[in-house]
Design an enzyme around this catalytic site. Sequence first.
Site, short mmCIF file in Angstrom:
data_model
loop_
_atom_site.label_atom_id
_atom_site.label_comp_id
_atom_site.label_asym_id
_atom_site.label_seq_id
_atom_site.Cartn_x
_atom_site.Cartn_y
_atom_site.Cartn_z
N THR A 158 6.70 19.61 -40.08
CA THR A 158 5.68 19.39 -41.08
C THR A 158 6.05 20.60 -41.91
O THR A 158 6.16 22.11 -41.63
CB THR A 158 4.41 19.72 -40.27
OG1 THR A 158 4.18 18.44 -39.72
CG2 THR A 158 3.24 19.70 -41.44
N HIS A 280 -0.75 16.53 -46.39
CA HIS A 280 -1.32 17.11 -45.23
C HIS A 280 -2.77 16.41 -45.43
O HIS A 280 -3.68 17.32 -44.90
CB HIS A 280 -1.34 18.65 -45.48
CG HIS A 280 -1.39 19.12 -43.93
ND1 HIS A 280 -0.12 19.61 -43.30
CD2 HIS A 280 -2.10 19.34 -43.02
CE1 HIS A 280 -0.37 20.09 -42.12
NE2 HIS A 280 -1.74 20.03 -41.77
#
Length: 392
Positions: A158, A280
């Site tokens: 991520t 996100h």
Amino acid sequence: MASTRTWFESVAEAERRARRRLPSSVFQAIRAGVEAGTTLSENVAAFSRLELLPAIAGQPSSRALSTEVMGVPASLPVLLSPTGVQAVHPDGEVAVASAARDADTIMGVSAFASSPVEAVAEVTSKFFFQTYWSGSRSLIAHRLDRAKSAGALGLIVTLDWCFDFRRDWGSPWIPRRMDGNAILRYMPELLARPGYVQRYVRAGGPPSLGVPNMADERGEVPAFFDAFEEWMHTPSPSWEDLAWLCSQWQGPVMLKGITRASDARKARDVGATAISVSNHGGNNLDSTPATIRCLPAIVAAVGDEMEVLLDGGVRRGSDVVKALALGARAVMIGRPYLWGLAASGSVGVANVVEILRAGISETLYALGKDSVHDLGRADVLMPDSFAIGDDE
């Protein structure tokens, strides 16, 4: 079928049930986005600006929904995105793993998960481990080795988070630890949601807010905010660091957080297997375009050379179909399955997946398509100014 006490027929109904069953702070921690929430809203709204043209005859009697992501087969092109501390239900990631197993799809297990990766592995074999660039290379390698030993079939890295302390638009206070002071502060909310409290009492007590997958080499498990601070104080990775990470894993790697075609090319060049077009979930930089708007240019840049997934704003099966028609291999969902988890535990997560499965199948039928792999750009009407152009 119409919604019942044990079944809901839309993701919107899952969200409504989650709101009714969770303390307001817990619900808002899931629902919150960045600053004004512009990107959070646009991720969802942008899908409505894409149109589909139905066929009126010759619809297929059956539709094939299965696909493969990073070498792992899934019965539908919907993966469960890794999400952190799942305090919406005491069973957390273990319940999600059970639903993923029963739905025959792939789950992402967060480094910030409530449950250790080994507990997830006892329930499902189809999971990817998600990590951040946090700590030293040796500590990162230790955590990757642990995930691989547990059976993780791929790695998700991520990258879409900028540490903006204004990021949680509407987000409540979150304690460092669930101690007596925190429980006292939450008491009015907890009294208003006795069912939530009872679930945790039966499970042995309140969530610990520890993150076992971020344990160090000595096995010491940090609290969420301690792990968060390690991550926050680690310099962001270079492309050389990401190349090292891909080689360290020695398996399929997905880089999550791509919105630029140029970054997609760099991800390809450092050895990533897949990328996730993601902002996100609206929790990174507000005013970032909706991910579905970024998708076409990224697919054009690297779609023949690596797998491209879409993460953000998916609420219906038709959203999935639109993403696939624009070139995505599959989509990833986060908030929808957390709402299902809050509503009904593992059954609620499975409920959300089956809503999307039915919606995909019905949309394929309306378009006259036999398979998700038959979808293409001609199936979607896209406004001229919709897609974000290549940034190079």
